[in-house]
Design a protein around this motif. Structure first.
Motif, short mmCIF file in Angstrom:
data_model
loop_
_atom_site.label_atom_id
_atom_site.label_comp_id
_atom_site.label_asym_id
_atom_site.label_seq_id
_atom_site.Cartn_x
_atom_site.Cartn_y
_atom_site.Cartn_z
N GLU A 121 -5.57 7.17 -0.39
CA GLU A 121 -5.07 7.50 -1.73
C GLU A 121 -3.57 7.24 -1.86
O GLU A 121 -3.11 6.76 -2.89
CB GLU A 121 -5.41 8.95 -2.09
CG GLU A 121 -5.07 9.30 -3.53
CD GLU A 121 -5.74 8.41 -4.57
OE1 GLU A 121 -5.13 8.21 -5.63
OE2 GLU A 121 -6.85 7.89 -4.34
N ALA A 122 -2.80 7.55 -0.81
CA ALA A 122 -1.36 7.28 -0.84
C ALA A 122 -1.11 5.77 -0.93
O ALA A 122 -0.20 5.33 -1.66
CB ALA A 122 -0.68 7.85 0.40
N HIS A 123 -1.90 4.99 -0.24
CA HIS A 123 -1.76 3.54 -0.30
C HIS A 123 -2.13 3.01 -1.68
O HIS A 123 -1.45 2.14 -2.21
CB HIS A 123 -2.61 2.88 0.79
CG HIS A 123 -2.04 3.02 2.15
ND1 HIS A 123 -1.20 2.09 2.71
CD2 HIS A 123 -2.16 4.01 3.06
CE1 HIS A 123 -0.83 2.49 3.92
NE2 HIS A 123 -1.41 3.66 4.15
N SER A 176 6.44 -3.79 1.03
CA SER A 176 7.07 -5.09 0.77
C SER A 176 6.12 -6.28 0.96
O SER A 176 6.20 -7.23 0.18
CB SER A 176 8.35 -5.27 1.58
OG SER A 176 8.13 -5.17 2.95
N PRO A 177 5.19 -6.27 1.93
CA PRO A 177 4.26 -7.41 2.00
C PRO A 177 3.38 -7.52 0.75
O PRO A 177 3.12 -8.62 0.27
CB PRO A 177 3.40 -7.13 3.23
CG PRO A 177 4.16 -6.13 4.03
CD PRO A 177 5.00 -5.36 3.06
N LEU A 178 2.96 -6.37 0.23
CA LEU A 178 2.14 -6.38 -0.97
C LEU A 178 2.94 -6.87 -2.17
O LEU A 178 2.48 -7.72 -2.94
CB LEU A 178 1.57 -4.98 -1.23
CG LEU A 178 0.66 -4.86 -2.45
CD1 LEU A 178 -0.55 -5.78 -2.32
CD2 LEU A 178 0.23 -3.42 -2.64
N THR A 237 -3.28 -1.69 3.44
CA THR A 237 -2.57 -2.61 2.55
C THR A 237 -3.31 -3.94 2.48
O THR A 237 -3.46 -4.52 1.40
CB THR A 237 -1.12 -2.83 3.04
OG1 THR A 237 -0.45 -1.57 3.04
CG2 THR A 237 -0.37 -3.81 2.16
N ARG A 238 -3.78 -4.42 3.61
CA ARG A 238 -4.56 -5.67 3.62
C ARG A 238 -5.83 -5.52 2.80
O ARG A 238 -6.21 -6.43 2.06
CB ARG A 238 -4.87 -6.11 5.05
CG ARG A 238 -3.65 -6.53 5.84
CD ARG A 238 -3.97 -7.26 7.12
NE ARG A 238 -5.06 -6.74 7.90
CZ ARG A 238 -4.94 -5.92 8.95
NH1 ARG A 238 -3.73 -5.52 9.33
NH2 ARG A 238 -5.98 -5.52 9.62
N ARG A 239 -6.49 -4.37 2.91
CA ARG A 239 -7.72 -4.13 2.17
C ARG A 239 -7.46 -4.11 0.66
O ARG A 239 -8.16 -4.74 -0.11
CB ARG A 239 -8.37 -2.81 2.61
CG ARG A 239 -9.76 -2.59 2.03
CD ARG A 239 -10.32 -1.23 2.37
NE ARG A 239 -9.59 -0.15 1.72
CZ ARG A 239 -9.64 0.12 0.41
NH1 ARG A 239 -10.37 -0.62 -0.40
NH2 ARG A 239 -8.95 1.13 -0.09
N LEU A 240 -6.42 -3.38 0.25
CA LEU A 240 -6.07 -3.32 -1.17
C LEU A 240 -5.66 -4.69 -1.69
O LEU A 240 -6.02 -5.07 -2.81
CB LEU A 240 -4.95 -2.31 -1.40
CG LEU A 240 -5.34 -0.84 -1.25
CD1 LEU A 240 -4.10 0.04 -1.19
CD2 LEU A 240 -6.27 -0.40 -2.37
N ALA A 241 -4.91 -5.43 -0.91
CA ALA A 241 -4.52 -6.78 -1.31
C ALA A 241 -5.75 -7.66 -1.52
O ALA A 241 -5.82 -8.40 -2.50
CB ALA A 241 -3.59 -7.40 -0.26
#
Length: 163
Positions: A138-140, A19-21, A53-57
Motif C-alpha cells: 500500500e505504501a508503494h 526515482s526509477p519509477l 516498484t517493478r510490479r507497479l511499473a
C-alpha cells in the motif's frame, strides 16, 4: 511556454523505488529528445528496482527490469537542466553537493499544493513524496500515485510529446 529542458535528473534516496519509477514515467510521457536519468543520494548501487516498484511499473506498461541503482555525483547534477527530488532534505543535500544547481532543483511535487495549505504551493514548494521502502504494497501504491500526479503537473512545462 514550455521550458528549454533537454536533460532531467530524478533523485531519491536509494534509486530503488521512487526515482526509477518517475524516470520511466517521464521517459514515456516526454519527447524522446529529452534525456531522463535517475540516481540516489545514498544509492543501492547496481541493485535492481524494488520488487514492488517493478510490479507497479509493469501494471502501468513500464519495464524496470534493466534498472540498476546509481549514486548521484556532482557531474550528473551539473549536466542536468532540471533536477527533481522527492523531499526537501534531498533538495538541500543536492544543492549542498552542487551549489550552482540552485534554481534547477525542485520537488517532483512542486506544483502540487501541500496538504492542508490550499493552493499555496508557490510558498511551500509543493508536496513531498514519502519513501515507501519500509512500507508494504500500500505504501508503494500510494507513492506511485503521488509520483504519477506530480508528473502530470510537470508535463505542460516540459514540452510533452502529446500536448
Amino acid at each position: 511556454m514550455p521550458l528549454a529542458i533537454r536533460r532531467i535528473l530524478v533523485l531519491c534516496e536509494g534509486n530503488h523505488c521512487r526515482s526509477p519509477l518517475a524516470e520511466a514515467l517521464l521517459r514515456k510521457a516526454l519527447d524522446p529528445g529529452i534525456e531522463v536519468r535517475s540516481a540516489g543520494l545514498g544509492a543501492l548501487v547496481a541493485q535492481p528496482a524494488h520488487e514492488e516498484t517493478r510490479r507497479l511499473a509493469a501494471e502501468l506498461g513500464l519495464d524496470l527490469e534493466a534498472h540498476r541503482g546509481r549514486q548521484v555525483s556532482p557531474e550528473l547534477i551539473r549536466d542536468s537542466d532540471l533536477v527533481l527530488v522527492m523531499d526537501r532534505a534531498q533538495k538541500e543535500a543536492c544543492e549542498a553537493l552542487t551549489p550552482h544547481a540552485r534554481g534547477r532543483v525542485f520537488l517532483l511535487g512542486h506544483w502540487l499544493s501541500s496538504e492542508g495549505e490550499g493552493t499555496d504551493a508557490g510558498k511551500t514548494g509543493g508536496q513531498e513524496i514519502a519513501d515507501p521502502i519500509q512500507g508494504g504494497p500500500e505504501a508503494h501504491r500510494l507513492a506511485c500515485e503521488h509520483i504519477q500526479g506530480a508528473i502530470q503537473t510537470w508535463l505542460p512545462r516540459l514540452a510533452p510529446r502529446n500536448p
